[in-house]
Motif scaffolding. Structure first.
Motif, PDB file in Angstrom:
ATOM      1  N   LEU A   5       0.828  -1.210   0.000  1.00 62.02           N
ATOM      2  CA  LEU A   5       0.000   0.000   0.000  1.00 62.02           C
ATOM      3  C   LEU A   5       0.861   1.258   0.000  1.00 62.02           C
ATOM      4  O   LEU A   5       0.565   2.223  -0.705  1.00 62.02           O
ATOM      5  N   LEU A   6       1.942   1.246   0.772  1.00 57.58           N
ATOM      6  CA  LEU A   6       2.846   2.403   0.796  1.00 57.58           C
ATOM      7  C   LEU A   6       3.528   2.603  -0.555  1.00 57.58           C
ATOM      8  O   LEU A   6       3.684   3.734  -1.012  1.00 57.58           O
ATOM      9  N   ASN A   7       3.927   1.522  -1.198  1.00 55.99           N
ATOM     10  CA  ASN A   7       4.559   1.642  -2.522  1.00 55.99           C
ATOM     11  C   ASN A   7       3.574   2.164  -3.556  1.00 55.99           C
ATOM     12  O   ASN A   7       3.933   2.994  -4.393  1.00 55.99           O
ATOM     13  N   ILE A   8       2.338   1.681  -3.521  1.00 58.21           N
ATOM     14  CA  ILE A   8       1.333   2.172  -4.456  1.00 58.21           C
ATOM     15  C   ILE A   8       1.057   3.649  -4.204  1.00 58.21           C
ATOM     16  O   ILE A   8       0.993   4.455  -5.136  1.00 58.21           O
ATOM     17  N   THR A   9       0.917   4.027  -2.943  1.00 58.07           N
ATOM     18  CA  THR A   9       0.640   5.422  -2.592  1.00 58.07           C
ATOM     19  C   THR A   9       1.799   6.327  -2.982  1.00 58.07           C
ATOM     20  O   THR A   9       1.584   7.450  -3.420  1.00 58.07           O
ATOM     21  N   ARG A  10       3.017   5.836  -2.838  1.00 58.57           N
ATOM     22  CA  ARG A  10       4.193   6.641  -3.164  1.00 58.57           C
ATOM     23  C   ARG A  10       4.174   7.103  -4.618  1.00 58.57           C
ATOM     24  O   ARG A  10       4.600   8.198  -4.934  1.00 58.57           O
TER      25      ARG A  10
END
Length: 118
Positions: A5-10
């Motif tokens: 989720l953090l990678n997608i949001t980044r």
């Protein structure tokens, strides 16, 4: 899952912001509906007349206008200010240094030449 989720949001949030900025800058146009001028922006073909339904115009209105009273602003600031200050002031307590050897911090001052005048 959290890392995914953090990678997608980044990547997603900057792309969303840049696409909004490009749309807002490059495609503004005006509609006059019943004597009311509505200015908004989205990609469209120049020279081709397009119209929006009443529901679409209402959605444009509600998405582009935010109305709030003073209590909501004071409440939001009262939550944001301590959080922001804790981030600024509490950052130095959790500083981590990377070292090649475990347990050894290899930080040092730069070389200095000291001349003494007698």
């Amino acid at each position: 899952m959290k890392r995914l989720l953090l990678n997608i949001t980044r990547y997603f949030l900057p792309i969303l912001f840049v696409s909004y900025l490009v749309s807002f800058t490059c495609f503004p146009h005006v509609h006059v509906v019943g004597g009311l001028t509505i200015v908004h922006s989205h990609p469209f073909k120049k020279g081709v007349v397009h119209n929006h339904s009443t529901a679409e115009l209402l959605q444009i209105h509600f998405l582009s206008h935010l109305m709030t009273d003073d209590v909501a602003v004071v409440f939001a600031l009262s939550l944001f200010t301590p959080f922001f200050l804790s981030l600024l002031l509490g950052r130095s307590q959790y500083a981590r240094y990377h070292s090649l050897c475990q347990g050894v911090v290899g930080l040092r001052a730069p070389p200095v030449i000291h001349f003494s005048i007698l």
